[in-house]
Each structure stands twice: as structure tokens, then as C-alpha cells.
Design a protein around this motif. Structure first.
Motif, PDB file in Angstrom:
ATOM      1  N   VAL A 194      39.695  42.921  45.519  1.00 51.74           N
ATOM      2  CA  VAL A 194      38.878  42.119  44.661  1.00 51.74           C
ATOM      3  C   VAL A 194      38.312  40.996  45.565  1.00 51.74           C
ATOM      4  O   VAL A 194      38.937  40.269  46.231  1.00 51.74           O
ATOM      5  N   GLU A 195      36.699  41.015  45.416  1.00 48.96           N
ATOM      6  CA  GLU A 195      36.279  39.972  46.542  1.00 48.96           C
ATOM      7  C   GLU A 195      35.196  39.025  45.433  1.00 48.96           C
ATOM      8  O   GLU A 195      34.714  39.332  44.528  1.00 48.96           O
ATOM      9  N   PHE A 196      35.189  37.956  45.822  1.00 58.70           N
ATOM     10  CA  PHE A 196      34.514  36.812  44.985  1.00 58.70           C
ATOM     11  C   PHE A 196      33.534  36.312  46.175  1.00 58.70           C
ATOM     12  O   PHE A 196      33.820  35.616  46.957  1.00 58.70           O
ATOM     13  N   LYS A 197      32.045  36.417  45.823  1.00 62.56           N
ATOM     14  CA  LYS A 197      31.336  36.021  46.930  1.00 62.56           C
ATOM     15  C   LYS A 197      31.660  36.627  48.211  1.00 62.56           C
ATOM     16  O   LYS A 197      31.412  35.863  49.401  1.00 62.56           O
ATOM     17  N   GLY A 198      31.972  37.683  48.314  1.00 60.82           N
ATOM     18  CA  GLY A 198      32.196  38.426  49.479  1.00 60.82           C
ATOM     19  C   GLY A 198      33.605  38.199  50.053  1.00 60.82           C
ATOM     20  O   GLY A 198      33.701  38.766  51.227  1.00 60.82           O
ATOM     21  N   GLU A 199      34.494  37.372  49.739  1.00 61.70           N
ATOM     22  CA  GLU A 199      35.636  36.950  50.108  1.00 61.70           C
ATOM     23  C   GLU A 199      36.996  37.618  49.257  1.00 61.70           C
ATOM     24  O   GLU A 199      36.870  37.563  47.974  1.00 61.70           O
ATOM     25  N   ALA A 200      37.899  37.955  49.855  1.00 61.35           N
ATOM     26  CA  ALA A 200      39.087  38.487  49.196  1.00 61.35           C
ATOM     27  C   ALA A 200      39.709  37.154  48.130  1.00 61.35           C
ATOM     28  O   ALA A 200      39.796  36.024  48.722  1.00 61.35           O
ATOM     29  N   ILE A 201      40.187  37.510  47.004  1.00 64.84           N
ATOM     30  CA  ILE A 201      40.452  36.645  45.879  1.00 64.84           C
ATOM     31  C   ILE A 201      41.801  36.219  46.290  1.00 64.84           C
ATOM     32  O   ILE A 201      42.814  36.973  46.959  1.00 64.84           O
ATOM     33  N   PRO A 202      42.423  35.136  45.986  1.00 67.37           N
ATOM     34  CA  PRO A 202      44.177  34.803  45.835  1.00 67.37           C
ATOM     35  C   PRO A 202      44.640  35.790  44.956  1.00 67.37           C
ATOM     36  O   PRO A 202      44.264  35.968  43.743  1.00 67.37           O
ATOM     37  N   GLY A 203      45.907  36.444  45.519  1.00 68.45           N
ATOM     38  CA  GLY A 203      46.426  37.478  44.749  1.00 68.45           C
ATOM     39  C   GLY A 203      47.255  36.907  43.348  1.00 68.45           C
ATOM     40  O   GLY A 203      46.963  37.433  42.223  1.00 68.45           O
ATOM     41  N   GLY A 204      47.613  35.566  43.591  1.00 68.58           N
ATOM     42  CA  GLY A 204      48.069  35.024  42.294  1.00 68.58           C
ATOM     43  C   GLY A 204      47.206  34.794  41.274  1.00 68.58           C
ATOM     44  O   GLY A 204      47.648  34.992  40.066  1.00 68.58           O
ATOM     45  N   ALA A 209      45.274  36.002  35.824  1.00 69.11           N
ATOM     46  CA  ALA A 209      44.307  36.220  35.290  1.00 69.11           C
ATOM     47  C   ALA A 209      44.279  37.487  34.056  1.00 69.11           C
ATOM     48  O   ALA A 209      44.269  37.717  32.910  1.00 69.11           O
ATOM     49  N   MET A 210      44.738  38.616  34.809  1.00 66.43           N
ATOM     50  CA  MET A 210      45.011  40.012  33.962  1.00 66.43           C
ATOM     51  C   MET A 210      46.122  39.845  32.779  1.00 66.43           C
ATOM     52  O   MET A 210      46.028  40.330  31.988  1.00 66.43           O
ATOM     53  N   TYR A 211      47.309  39.449  33.451  1.00 72.73           N
ATOM     54  CA  TYR A 211      48.178  39.437  32.654  1.00 72.73           C
ATOM     55  C   TYR A 211      47.998  38.178  31.387  1.00 72.73           C
ATOM     56  O   TYR A 211      48.252  38.798  30.223  1.00 72.73           O
ATOM     57  N   PHE A 212      47.521  37.221  31.668  1.00 77.35           N
ATOM     58  CA  PHE A 212      47.087  36.322  30.730  1.00 77.35           C
ATOM     59  C   PHE A 212      46.277  37.111  29.624  1.00 77.35           C
ATOM     60  O   PHE A 212      46.310  36.991  28.242  1.00 77.35           O
ATOM     61  N   TYR A 213      44.975  37.285  30.351  1.00 78.65           N
ATOM     62  CA  TYR A 213      43.796  37.953  29.269  1.00 78.65           C
ATOM     63  C   TYR A 213      44.458  38.960  28.242  1.00 78.65           C
ATOM     64  O   TYR A 213      44.119  39.064  27.163  1.00 78.65           O
ATOM     65  N   HIS A 214      45.172  40.059  28.837  1.00 80.04           N
ATOM     66  CA  HIS A 214      45.581  41.321  28.094  1.00 80.04           C
ATOM     67  C   HIS A 214      46.668  41.087  27.163  1.00 80.04           C
ATOM     68  O   HIS A 214      47.027  41.830  26.277  1.00 80.04           O
ATOM     69  N   ASN A 215      47.575  39.820  27.418  1.00 76.52           N
ATOM     70  CA  ASN A 215      48.869  39.719  26.741  1.00 76.52           C
ATOM     71  C   ASN A 215      48.999  38.470  25.878  1.00 76.52           C
ATOM     72  O   ASN A 215      49.946  38.411  25.039  1.00 76.52           O
ATOM     73  N   TYR A 216      48.140  37.291  25.910  1.00 70.68           N
ATOM     74  CA  TYR A 216      48.312  36.143  25.290  1.00 70.68           C
ATOM     75  C   TYR A 216      48.327  36.185  23.851  1.00 70.68           C
ATOM     76  O   TYR A 216      49.243  35.798  23.050  1.00 70.68           O
ATOM     77  N   HIS A 217      47.507  36.937  23.375  1.00 68.23           N
ATOM     78  CA  HIS A 217      47.346  37.145  21.962  1.00 68.23           C
ATOM     79  C   HIS A 217      48.576  37.534  21.326  1.00 68.23           C
ATOM     80  O   HIS A 217      49.075  37.206  20.416  1.00 68.23           O
TER      81      HIS A 217
END
Length: 551
Positions: A194-204, A209-217
Motif C-alpha cells: 500500500v503506497e501513499f504519495k508513492g511511498e510504502a505506508i506504516p504497517g501498523g 485502520a482496517m480493523y477499526f473500520y470494519h469492526n468498531y460498530h
């Protein structure tokens, strides 16, 4: 060769994304297509990830740079100590801000990677909490990272099941599963797919983001919440970064401040001197600190790698009653309980044996370890295997009784724990048998890791990245400081290379030629050789190892 050069050596170009998933001009998914990924990578999840990257991405290199600056000072002779500029926080009267009911009793937690069968078995075990791990017990291939998020999403919804291909056995969730906590990757680990503005993003950041978004509710609707374990912190400034991430997301989703809860692992030597400050920075979100003992031993070696008077002996001699580890455990308990936070104990890495006689020996070792933790005042502990849960549960039941934790144990009668105690040299032998065992453990673990398995049973222990790190950094330090083994042999690069060759043969004999030849043991030995004989200590074996993982 420097640590950065070693990582670069193994780096390879990334495959193009075989997908039509929504991406923005700034956020790009470049990993190969994983079955079911469309349920994870929807517009909302990617929008959150992009917003987090926009807001917090640029700070991560600065935080990692501060780590290097501190390490350079220590390499030059300075020793870690409590910070004079934050004394007011340590001396002040304050507490963390609230703890959800389902996190007040954590007397036994089980940890493991995010594969489907493991998740079901762990949630069904006789434990209070399952820590689903995207970090030390997961080799983060893109497929496993994405599938792990799918698996956790299904588990939270109660829709998870698994049928073993070889036996046909079917696994489903029980009625009252353990509380789920997600451990994200440390700040030093990137997600190269996963890249943001051409750079790999922090894995954490991706994991969060993925765990929170799909499960918080769904979690909140069930009376639980979005709970996280944060690993590898080295300072309260890094804790502050996570506090800002949590506050940003809570505001974005119109959640009450403090809805997101976390536990921070104190598994680095620098962090033990900033526990009050870490709790203070995260006081709206934090509920506990954890003694990540294996990573802590690794960090002791790594942080003090230039200090010849603080070289550790055989790994087996470094137990929790060793003075510097005992001080670490007691200080964590005292600090946490003063602030109203739970103090979690460390991992029992032992796994059940095949015979009743051998198993009894193992259970007695686990019992002794857990009794020490409970007696010290820990509120709970970790196990790596469901077969150890009952033993750990019985011990903590005896100490906690009808309550939920041991927050009443303040350890106020203890003398102040000073820096000298936390840095005390450790007595013990450096044996040839211990060095050879380190080689076999690290060799087999690295081979498994680059094959995509980050949690490996080796010689009766459930090994993860932390224990392999101890094995290889111990030898590196012995070489650097020209230490001798108890039989008089000087530990040199040549001796290590000779032993590595011999133990490679031993591993082949133990596993059989078929398994050996089908594996990647020669590739693992090459990486092991390079990071152990490098003149500069490679921070994490998972950094060059990540580049060898199958996409």
C-alpha cells in the motif's frame, strides 16, 4: 554492510495490483489480488486509511529518526535513564481515564497469528482475552495480512468457521468467546503493498485502520469495543503519536473520546524508563501495560550492544528472576497500579508435550513462572497454547480470588527501583551448546518466516520473531566483544560460520532430507549469516526478511 544496505539487498520490485479496487490519486493498493479482499477494501475503509496517512504518515520517519539519535548516544557511552524533563509527570497525581468492563478481568490471555483456525481455537480457549497478532507471530505476506482482516471481521460478526482439509474436522465459535484485541505492527514495519504519495505506508497504520473500520460498530453493539495492542514503543513521544491517531478517528466517527482502548507492550529497554509518561500521553485510551519479556531481552541486547560489560549469557539463563528482569516486572506493576492501569505479565512460550511425563515437567515450569508473576502483583498473563490455559487460569484464580484483578497491590513498600537495577549485568555462562541451540532456533525460525509462517514450534517452545531475535543478537554481541565460551573457545565470525554450517546439517538430520530440500534453509542460512556477521547490528531481522517473503 550497513543495516540499510542489507535491507536494500533483498528488496525487490512489487507486482502490479490485479484488481479494480477503488484507489485515489494518493493512495494505491499494489498487492496481488487476494480472494475476498473486496469486503475489506471498500470506499469507507480506504477513505479512512488515506485520511490517516495524510494526517500522520510524515511523522513516522521523524519518530524513527529520534530512535536512532538516542541509540547513537547510548552507543557513545550514555546509559538509558529516567527523563529529568518529565519528572513532574512521574511525581504527579493522576490516573488513566476509564476501563471498559470487559477489560477489567484479563487474568489469562492467549496470543497467536490471524489465521482462521487459530482465531477460532483461541477465542474458544479457557482464557479471558485473545490477542490476534499482526506483528511478531505473523510473517506479513500480503495474502496473510488481507486474509487476517477478513478472518477477524468474520469473527467479530460470529460468522467464522473452518474445515480442515486433511481431517474434515469443522471448527466454529462457542457461545461466549474471549474478548478480542488486535495487535498491530510496530512503527518500524512498513506495508509495501500500500503506497501513499508513492511511498510504502506504516504497517501498523494499515492494520489499525482496517480493523477499526470494519469492526468498531459491531464490537460496541456487543458491549465491547475496538481494542488494540501497541508494540515496540520506545518513547512517550511515540505514544503521543498513537494518542493523536485515536483521537482523530474518534472525532471522525463521532465517538466518545476514549472509546478506542489500547494496551502498550513495554518490550524495549528505552520504554521502561518512560512508563509513566506513556500512560500519561495515552491516558484517555490506555488500560494496561504488558511485560513483553522476550522482546525486552532482545532490546536489552540491542540497546546496550556497544557496552561490553552488559553482554548477556545463554538465553536459557536469562529468566524472570534475573535482577534486571525482576526490577522491570516490579516497576511495571507499581507504575500501572499507581495510575489505575492493569499490569500484564509475559508469555509462557512452552507448548504441551506428547507424553504425560514430559507434559508434567512442562506444566510445572509454567506453574512456577505464573506463580512468580501472580505473586508479584500482575493482573494477568500470556500463554501461547490453549493447552496451558487451565494451568495459568488456576494460578491466577488462586491469587485474584473473587475479584477481577490485582490493582490493590501497590508495591508502595518497595524501595524505589533505580536505573542501575534495570540495567544490571546478568550472570551466567556462554556455552557452546547454548550457541549451537541459538543457531538451530534462529535458522529454523528464519526459514519458516520467509516461507510465510511467523509462529513456529521448535524444541518444545512456540517461537516468534522476538525469541529468534534474541538468538541471533546474542551471537552477534559475543562476536563483537570477543567473548569466550565456557570451554575456552573465542567467539568469532569464523567460529559462527563453522557452527552454522554444522548446525545446518544437524537440522537436515532432525527434519529429514525431504523437508529440508523442500524448504528454504540455505536461503535462511545466508540471511542469518549476513545479519550476524555484519559489523553494524541489524535492528530487526524481519526488515531484510520481509523482502524475501512471497508477495
Amino acid at each position: 554492510m550497513t543495516a540499510e544496505q542489507l535491507v536494500a539487498k533483498y528488496a525487490k520490485s512489487q507486482p502490479s495490483a490485479d484488481t479494480e479496487l477503488p484507489t485515489s490519486a494518493e493512495l494505491a493498493l499494489i498487492g496481488p489480488k487476494v480472494p475476498g479482499q473486496e469486503t475489506i477494501f471498500n470506499d469507507g475503509a480506504l477513505s479512512l486509511l488515506a485520511a490517516l496517512c495524510e494526517e500522520f504518515n510524515e511523522e513516522v520517519p521523524e519518530l524513527l529518526s529520534k530512535r536512532k539519535q538516542k541509540q547513537q548516544r547510548i552507543d557513545n557511552g550514555e546509559l538509558p535513564d529516567f527523563l529529568p524533563e518529565t519528572r513532574a509527570i512521574r511525581d504527579g497525581e493522576w490516573s488513566i481515564r476509564g476501563m471498559p468492563e470487559d477489560l477489567t478481568d484479563r487474568r489469562v490471555e492467549i496470543t497467536g497469528p490471524v489465521d482462521r483456525k487459530m482465531i477460532i481455537n483461541a477465542l474458544n480457549a479457557n482464557v479471558k482475552v485473545f490477542m490476534a497478532d499482526f506483528e511478531d507471530s505473523l510473517a506479513p505476506s500480503w495474502e496473510k495480512v488481507v486474509q487476517g482482516q477478513i478472518n477477524l471481521r468474520d469473527a467479530v460478526r460470529g460468522d467464522i468457521s473452518f474445515t480442515a482439509e486433511n481431517t474434515g474436522k469443522h471448527y466454529t465459535l462457542d457461545e461466549d468467546p474471549a474478548v478480542l484485541i488486535c495487535r498491530v505492527r510496530g512503527l518500524h514495519l512498513k506495508e509495501k503493498h500500500v503506497e501513499f504519495k508513492g511511498e510504502a505506508i506504516p504497517g501498523g497504520l494499515f492494520d489499525f485502520a482496517m480493523y477499526f473500520y470494519h469492526n468498531y460498530h459491531q464490537l460496541l453493539a456487543k458491549g465491547s469495543g475496538p481494542y488494540f495492542y501497541i508494540p515496540k514503543l520506545e518513547s512517550h513521544v511515540e505514544a503521543r503519536w498513537w494518542a493523536k491517531v485515536f483521537a482523530f478517528v474518534e472525532e471522525r466517527f463521532c465517538l466518545k473520546p476514549g472509546t478506542i482502548k489500547c494496551t502498550c507492550l513495554i518490550e524495549t529497554l528505552p520504554a521502561v524508563f518512560e512508563m509513566d509518561e506513556i500512560l500519561y500521553e495515552l491516558r484517555s485510551n490506555i488500560v494496561a501495560l504488558n511485560c513483553g519479556r522476550w522482546d525486552y531481552i532482545f532490546s536489552y541486547i540491542k540497546t546496550l550492544n556497544k557496552h561490553a560489560d552488559r553482554v548477556l549469557p545463554d538465553r536459557q539463563a536469562v529468566t524472570m528472576d534475573t535482577p534486571f528482569l525482576s526490577a522491570y516486572s516490579r516497576l511495571l506493576i507499581k507504575t500501572c497500579h499507581k495510575r489505575g492501569a492493569l499490569a500484564m505479565g509475559g508469555m509462557a512460550a512452552l507448548i504441551p508435550a506428547k507424553t504425560a511425563e514430559e507434559n508434567e515437567i512442562i506444566l510445572q515450569k509454567v506453574k512456577g513462572d505464573k506463580e512468580l508473576e501472580a505473586r508479584n502483583g500482575h493482573d494477568g498473563t500470556w500463554v501461547a497454547h490453549p493447552g496451558l490455559a487451565d494451568t495459568a487460569m488456576t494460578i491466577f484464580n488462586d491469587y485474584i480470588g473473587t475479584g477481577t484483578n490485582q490493582l490493590h497491590i501497590t508495591r508502595d513498600v518497595d524501595a524505589p527501583i533505580l536505573a542501575d537495577e534495570l540495567l544490571a549485568p546478568c550472570a551466567g555462562e556462554r556455552t557452546e551448546a547454548g550457541m549451537r541451540l541459538n543457531i538451530r532456533i534462529a535458522l529454523q525460525y528464519i526459514e519458516a518466516w520467509i516461507q510465510g509462517n511467523g509462529c513456529v514450534p521448535i524444541y518444545g517452545l512456540m517461537e516468534d520473531a522476538a525469541t529468534a531475535e534474541i538468538s541471533r543478537t546474542s551471537i552477534w554481541q559475543w562476536i563483537q566483544h570477543e567473548k569466550s565460551l565456557s570451554n575456552g573457545k573465542l567467539v568469532t565470525k569464523a567460529l559462527f560460520k563453522s557452527m552454522l554450517s554444522e548446525e545446518l546439517g544437524t537440522v537436515e538430520q532432525e527434519l529429514g532430507s525431504e523437508r529440508f530440500n523442500q524448504g528454504k534453509f540455505n536461503q535462511a542460512a545466508g540471511l542469518f549469516d549476513e545479519i550476524t556477521t555484519s559489523d553494524e547490528l541489524v535492528d530487526f531481522l524481519t526488515l531484510p526478511g520481509y523482502e524475501l517473503l512471497t508477495a
